[in-house]
Design a protein around this motif. Sequence first.
Motif, mmCIF file in Angstrom:
data_model
loop_
_atom_site.group_PDB
_atom_site.id
_atom_site.type_symbol
_atom_site.label_atom_id
_atom_site.label_comp_id
_atom_site.label_asym_id
_atom_site.label_seq_id
_atom_site.Cartn_x
_atom_site.Cartn_y
_atom_site.Cartn_z
ATOM 1 N N MET A 1 0.857 -1.183 0.000
ATOM 2 C CA MET A 1 0.000 0.000 0.000
ATOM 3 C C MET A 1 0.894 1.233 0.000
ATOM 4 O O MET A 1 1.755 1.358 0.866
ATOM 5 C CB MET A 1 -0.888 -0.044 1.245
ATOM 6 C CG MET A 1 -1.756 1.151 1.461
ATOM 7 S SD MET A 1 -3.130 1.386 0.334
ATOM 8 C CE MET A 1 -4.067 -0.093 0.561
ATOM 9 N N LYS A 2 0.656 2.133 -0.932
ATOM 10 C CA LYS A 2 1.442 3.372 -1.008
ATOM 11 C C LYS A 2 1.047 4.331 0.097
ATOM 12 O O LYS A 2 -0.133 4.495 0.409
ATOM 13 C CB LYS A 2 1.196 4.070 -2.350
ATOM 14 C CG LYS A 2 2.165 3.723 -3.421
ATOM 15 C CD LYS A 2 1.924 4.638 -4.610
ATOM 16 C CE LYS A 2 2.906 4.314 -5.702
ATOM 17 N NZ LYS A 2 2.681 5.148 -6.875
ATOM 18 N N CYS A 3 2.027 5.017 0.639
ATOM 19 C CA CYS A 3 1.779 6.052 1.636
ATOM 20 C C CYS A 3 1.136 7.248 0.937
ATOM 21 O O CYS A 3 1.650 7.735 -0.069
ATOM 22 C CB CYS A 3 3.097 6.465 2.291
ATOM 23 S SG CYS A 3 2.942 7.903 3.380
ATOM 24 N N PRO A 4 0.003 7.757 1.456
ATOM 25 C CA PRO A 4 -0.647 8.904 0.822
ATOM 26 C C PRO A 4 0.119 10.223 1.027
ATOM 27 O O PRO A 4 -0.164 11.219 0.372
ATOM 28 C CB PRO A 4 -2.015 8.965 1.496
ATOM 29 C CG PRO A 4 -1.829 8.284 2.811
ATOM 30 C CD PRO A 4 -0.752 7.255 2.604
ATOM 31 N N PHE A 5 1.104 10.208 1.926
ATOM 32 C CA PHE A 5 1.849 11.426 2.231
ATOM 33 C C PHE A 5 3.115 11.561 1.383
ATOM 34 O O PHE A 5 3.355 12.603 0.791
ATOM 35 C CB PHE A 5 2.199 11.483 3.727
ATOM 36 C CG PHE A 5 0.987 11.405 4.611
ATOM 37 C CD1 PHE A 5 0.145 12.501 4.772
ATOM 38 C CD2 PHE A 5 0.664 10.228 5.261
ATOM 39 C CE1 PHE A 5 -0.988 12.423 5.565
ATOM 40 C CE2 PHE A 5 -0.464 10.132 6.061
ATOM 41 C CZ PHE A 5 -1.295 11.230 6.213
ATOM 42 N N CYS A 6 3.923 10.476 1.347
ATOM 43 C CA CYS A 6 5.208 10.569 0.630
ATOM 44 C C CYS A 6 5.288 9.629 -0.576
ATOM 45 O O CYS A 6 6.301 9.594 -1.258
ATOM 46 C CB CYS A 6 6.372 10.300 1.593
ATOM 47 S SG CYS A 6 6.501 8.575 2.105
ATOM 48 N N GLN A 7 4.223 8.862 -0.807
ATOM 49 C CA GLN A 7 4.123 7.930 -1.938
ATOM 50 C C GLN A 7 5.070 6.730 -1.843
ATOM 51 O O GLN A 7 5.246 6.001 -2.810
ATOM 52 C CB GLN A 7 4.332 8.657 -3.282
ATOM 53 C CG GLN A 7 3.433 9.858 -3.513
ATOM 54 C CD GLN A 7 1.956 9.523 -3.383
ATOM 55 O OE1 GLN A 7 1.483 8.561 -3.957
ATOM 56 N NE2 GLN A 7 1.235 10.317 -2.596
ATOM 57 N N ALA A 8 5.714 6.533 -0.698
ATOM 58 C CA ALA A 8 6.596 5.374 -0.525
ATOM 59 C C ALA A 8 5.757 4.100 -0.571
ATOM 60 O O ALA A 8 4.597 4.088 -0.151
ATOM 61 C CB ALA A 8 7.342 5.467 0.800
ATOM 62 N N GLU A 9 6.340 3.035 -1.065
ATOM 63 C CA GLU A 9 5.596 1.781 -1.210
ATOM 64 C C GLU A 9 5.737 0.851 -0.007
ATOM 65 O O GLU A 9 5.067 -0.168 0.052
ATOM 66 C CB GLU A 9 6.016 1.083 -2.495
ATOM 67 C CG GLU A 9 5.578 1.870 -3.725
ATOM 68 C CD GLU A 9 5.842 1.128 -5.023
ATOM 69 O OE1 GLU A 9 6.013 -0.104 -4.996
ATOM 70 O OE2 GLU A 9 5.867 1.800 -6.063
ATOM 71 N N ASN A 10 6.592 1.180 0.929
ATOM 72 C CA ASN A 10 6.791 0.328 2.096
ATOM 73 C C ASN A 10 6.005 0.863 3.292
ATOM 74 O O ASN A 10 6.391 1.851 3.913
ATOM 75 C CB ASN A 10 8.281 0.239 2.457
ATOM 76 C CG ASN A 10 9.079 -0.465 1.375
ATOM 77 O OD1 ASN A 10 8.542 -1.288 0.648
ATOM 78 N ND2 ASN A 10 10.349 -0.136 1.278
ATOM 79 N N THR A 11 4.904 0.182 3.589
ATOM 80 C CA THR A 11 4.120 0.515 4.779
ATOM 81 C C THR A 11 3.844 -0.772 5.530
ATOM 82 O O THR A 11 3.891 -1.862 4.966
ATOM 83 C CB THR A 11 2.780 1.181 4.400
ATOM 84 O OG1 THR A 11 2.008 0.265 3.626
ATOM 85 C CG2 THR A 11 2.992 2.477 3.629
ATOM 86 N N LYS A 12 3.551 -0.631 6.812
ATOM 87 C CA LYS A 12 3.244 -1.817 7.601
ATOM 88 C C LYS A 12 1.927 -1.615 8.338
ATOM 89 O O LYS A 12 1.550 -0.491 8.690
ATOM 90 C CB LYS A 12 4.371 -2.130 8.584
ATOM 91 C CG LYS A 12 4.625 -1.055 9.611
ATOM 92 C CD LYS A 12 5.814 -1.411 10.483
ATOM 93 C CE LYS A 12 6.149 -0.196 11.355
ATOM 94 N NZ LYS A 12 7.471 -0.230 11.872
ATOM 95 N N VAL A 13 1.238 -2.721 8.559
ATOM 96 C CA VAL A 13 -0.015 -2.709 9.301
ATOM 97 C C VAL A 13 0.323 -2.749 10.785
ATOM 98 O O VAL A 13 1.057 -3.612 11.236
ATOM 99 C CB VAL A 13 -0.897 -3.917 8.916
ATOM 100 C CG1 VAL A 13 -2.150 -3.967 9.772
ATOM 101 C CG2 VAL A 13 -1.257 -3.865 7.439
ATOM 102 N N ILE A 14 -0.206 -1.766 11.528
ATOM 103 C CA ILE A 14 0.062 -1.734 12.966
ATOM 104 C C ILE A 14 -1.169 -2.120 13.797
ATOM 105 O O ILE A 14 -1.050 -2.399 14.984
ATOM 106 C CB ILE A 14 0.631 -0.360 13.418
ATOM 107 C CG1 ILE A 14 -0.296 0.775 12.998
ATOM 108 C CG2 ILE A 14 2.022 -0.159 12.852
ATOM 109 C CD1 ILE A 14 0.135 2.144 13.490
ATOM 110 N N ASP A 15 -2.344 -2.136 13.147
ATOM 111 C CA ASP A 15 -3.566 -2.558 13.844
ATOM 112 C C ASP A 15 -4.624 -2.936 12.813
ATOM 113 O O ASP A 15 -4.782 -2.257 11.800
ATOM 114 C CB ASP A 15 -4.081 -1.414 14.731
ATOM 115 C CG ASP A 15 -5.344 -1.791 15.502
ATOM 116 O OD1 ASP A 15 -5.381 -2.906 16.061
ATOM 117 O OD2 ASP A 15 -6.284 -0.978 15.533
#
Length: 150
Positions: A1-15
């Motif tokens: 999932m792309k970050c809506p703020f910086c467009q980075a492709e590395n995000t993690k689910v925290i909850d």
Amino acid sequence: MKCPFCQAENTKVIDSRPAEENNSIRRRRQCDVCDKRFTTYEKVETIPLIVIKKDNIREAYDRSKIEAGILRSCHKRPVSVDQITALVDDIETAIYNLEEKEIPSSVIGEMIMDRLKDFDSVAYVRFASVYREFKDVNTFMSEIKKILDK
């Protein structure tokens, strides 16, 4: 999932937790690059349903039309909003269980009347009078006799 703020492709689910009465999943995510958090929702993709009207015009299925019709027929009846919502849920489930891309409005109307008949007889007659376009009192009376004979 792309970050809506910086467009980075590395995000993690925290909850993760159920949402919308278990019809979707709410996920809190955090970007590995900018550390900002955002929320996503995951839900089952449904087939877009088209309703074929009496005059063969096609339009998108709209749950609120069923709700409005049932609400009108239950006006001043001892029926709660929760009961109406459950009834509409039941009808909607039956519609989607047909697994059709297009469904005639007459099929939906008959489903509504079948359920209203057992739900509230006055609401049933009110709905039927509009749905079946009763032209006179005799048509109305014959529908009432059907209910009384059962």
